[in-house]
Design a protein around this motif. Sequence first.
Motif, PDB file in Angstrom:
ATOM      1  N   UNK A 141      -4.499  -4.429  -5.573  1.00 15.07           N
ATOM      2  CA  UNK A 141      -4.276  -3.823  -6.583  1.00 15.07           C
ATOM      3  C   UNK A 141      -5.730  -3.976  -7.492  1.00 15.07           C
ATOM      4  N   UNK A 142      -6.501  -2.920  -7.592  1.00 12.39           N
ATOM      5  CA  UNK A 142      -7.422  -2.602  -8.591  1.00 12.39           C
ATOM      6  C   UNK A 142      -7.326  -2.125  -9.960  1.00 12.39           C
ATOM      7  N   UNK A 143      -7.398  -3.027 -10.986  1.00 15.41           N
ATOM      8  CA  UNK A 143      -7.254  -2.616 -12.358  1.00 15.41           C
ATOM      9  C   UNK A 143      -8.513  -3.244 -12.958  1.00 15.41           C
ATOM     10  N   UNK A 144      -9.276  -2.490 -13.647  1.00 15.01           N
ATOM     11  CA  UNK A 144     -10.590  -3.232 -14.429  1.00 15.01           C
ATOM     12  C   UNK A 144      -9.878  -3.916 -15.572  1.00 15.01           C
ATOM     13  N   UNK A 145      -8.885  -3.274 -16.302  1.00 21.54           N
ATOM     14  CA  UNK A 145      -8.275  -4.014 -17.533  1.00 21.54           C
ATOM     15  C   UNK A 145      -7.213  -4.875 -17.295  1.00 21.54           C
ATOM     16  N   UNK A 146      -6.546  -4.762 -15.971  1.00 19.20           N
ATOM     17  CA  UNK A 146      -5.418  -5.456 -15.895  1.00 19.20           C
ATOM     18  C   UNK A 146      -4.258  -5.180 -16.557  1.00 19.20           C
ATOM     19  N   UNK A 147      -4.416  -4.000 -17.632  1.00 17.00           N
ATOM     20  CA  UNK A 147      -3.158  -3.862 -18.446  1.00 17.00           C
ATOM     21  C   UNK A 147      -2.640  -2.524 -17.943  1.00 17.00           C
ATOM     22  N   UNK A 148      -2.787  -1.655 -16.790  1.00 16.71           N
ATOM     23  CA  UNK A 148      -1.990  -0.472 -16.706  1.00 16.71           C
ATOM     24  C   UNK A 148      -0.672  -0.522 -16.250  1.00 16.71           C
ATOM     25  N   UNK A 149       0.248  -0.157 -16.940  1.00 15.20           N
ATOM     26  CA  UNK A 149       1.614  -0.292 -16.688  1.00 15.20           C
ATOM     27  C   UNK A 149       2.254  -0.096 -15.305  1.00 15.20           C
ATOM     28  N   UNK A 150       1.480   0.999 -14.690  1.00 12.12           N
ATOM     29  CA  UNK A 150       1.561   1.400 -13.089  1.00 12.12           C
ATOM     30  C   UNK A 150       1.131   0.476 -12.251  1.00 12.12           C
ATOM     31  N   UNK A 195       4.836   8.339 -14.957  1.00  9.70           N
ATOM     32  CA  UNK A 195       3.382   7.613 -14.333  1.00  9.70           C
ATOM     33  C   UNK A 195       3.586   6.340 -13.960  1.00  9.70           C
ATOM     34  N   UNK A 196       4.203   5.581 -14.660  1.00  7.10           N
ATOM     35  CA  UNK A 196       4.244   4.123 -14.573  1.00  7.10           C
ATOM     36  C   UNK A 196       4.806   3.604 -13.479  1.00  7.10           C
ATOM     37  N   UNK A 197       5.622   4.530 -12.555  1.00  3.28           N
ATOM     38  CA  UNK A 197       6.316   4.164 -11.161  1.00  3.28           C
ATOM     39  C   UNK A 197       5.568   4.867 -10.132  1.00  3.28           C
ATOM     40  N   UNK A 198       4.489   5.474 -10.246  1.00  6.30           N
ATOM     41  CA  UNK A 198       3.956   6.323  -9.344  1.00  6.30           C
ATOM     42  C   UNK A 198       3.293   5.657  -7.970  1.00  6.30           C
ATOM     43  N   UNK A 199       3.135   4.182  -8.220  1.00  2.00           N
ATOM     44  CA  UNK A 199       2.510   3.507  -6.983  1.00  2.00           C
ATOM     45  C   UNK A 199       3.904   2.414  -6.696  1.00  2.00           C
ATOM     46  N   UNK A 200       4.827   1.921  -7.667  1.00  2.00           N
ATOM     47  CA  UNK A 200       5.848   0.935  -7.082  1.00  2.00           C
ATOM     48  C   UNK A 200       6.501   1.914  -6.361  1.00  2.00           C
ATOM     49  N   UNK A 201       6.946   3.135  -6.621  1.00  2.00           N
ATOM     50  CA  UNK A 201       7.972   4.057  -5.906  1.00  2.00           C
ATOM     51  C   UNK A 201       7.263   4.273  -4.408  1.00  2.00           C
ATOM     52  N   UNK A 202       6.231   4.204  -4.137  1.00  2.00           N
ATOM     53  CA  UNK A 202       5.444   4.509  -2.863  1.00  2.00           C
ATOM     54  C   UNK A 202       5.770   3.205  -2.115  1.00  2.00           C
ATOM     55  N   UNK A 203       5.483   2.020  -2.918  1.00  2.00           N
ATOM     56  CA  UNK A 203       5.788   0.681  -2.373  1.00  2.00           C
ATOM     57  C   UNK A 203       7.089   0.645  -1.919  1.00  2.00           C
ATOM     58  N   UNK A 204       8.121   0.772  -2.575  1.00  2.00           N
ATOM     59  CA  UNK A 204       9.633   0.846  -2.242  1.00  2.00           C
ATOM     60  C   UNK A 204       9.802   1.610  -0.938  1.00  2.00           C
ATOM     61  N   UNK A 205       9.156   2.820  -0.783  1.00  2.13           N
ATOM     62  CA  UNK A 205       9.442   3.764   0.365  1.00  2.13           C
ATOM     63  C   UNK A 205       8.860   3.262   1.464  1.00  2.13           C
ATOM     64  N   UNK A 206       7.365   2.820   1.617  1.00  5.01           N
ATOM     65  CA  UNK A 206       6.819   2.497   2.761  1.00  5.01           C
ATOM     66  C   UNK A 206       6.309   1.083   2.810  1.00  5.01           C
ATOM     67  N   UNK A 207       6.354   0.011   1.926  1.00  4.87           N
ATOM     68  CA  UNK A 207       6.056  -1.219   2.045  1.00  4.87           C
ATOM     69  C   UNK A 207       7.236  -1.815   2.873  1.00  4.87           C
ATOM     70  N   UNK A 208       6.281  -2.771   3.526  1.00  4.14           N
ATOM     71  CA  UNK A 208       7.340  -3.913   4.514  1.00  4.14           C
ATOM     72  C   UNK A 208       6.940  -5.132   4.333  1.00  4.14           C
ATOM     73  N   UNK A 209       7.958  -6.091   4.555  1.00  5.15           N
ATOM     74  CA  UNK A 209       7.552  -7.313   4.200  1.00  5.15           C
ATOM     75  C   UNK A 209       6.425  -7.899   5.170  1.00  5.15           C
TER      76      UNK A 209
END
Length: 192
Positions: free
Chosen positions: A117-126, A97-111
């Motif tokens: 990125x929304x994180x109330x705690x700022x500590x979520x590994x994913x 689960x810690x790669x759930x967003x990174x992997x999608x970014x690797x697939x569709x993200x472009x320069x």
Amino acid sequence: MTPARLAAARLRESARVKLAVARTHGAVFDRASALIVDALRGGRTVLFCGNGGSAADAQHLATEFSGRFLRERRALAAVALTTDSSALTAISNDYGFDRVFARQIEAIGRPGDVLVALSTSGRSPNMLKAIRAARRRGIAVVGLTGAKGRAFARLCDAAFVVPHALSPRIQEAHIAIGHVLCEIAETALTDG
């Protein structure tokens, strides 16, 4: 405390938090909106991600961009990385689960894209791995976090650190911030 008194107290507290953001984050609004407007003007995409309530906020805000917020205008390219149940479950199963967003970014993200990125705690590994994946792909990062997320904020190109420790107040501010960013983009891309 009566329900009416509780409601009044919570609404006043929410308003104070948002006013504090307005007083202290003017330069962040300038930077974040420039990143988003430049990306959209250049034919790029705004990617959104978050966990739990922040996942719902990511979906909400992506829709404000791709649909319509206040004005009739062209659709703006925005995607929530929280919505494809097959991708979420397959990536989580195969990579964790810690790669759930990174992997999608690797697939569709472009320069030239922007990750919000929304994180109330700022500590979520994913979320931290998503930011790192965005960096590797040449994607700017706009972060929204709470008072305990200062380390998370330092990883971002522009970061809103809501001065509160409780998730409900932070999330209320995040939606307000997202709405303002959408209005700024909508206005800039409609007026010129």
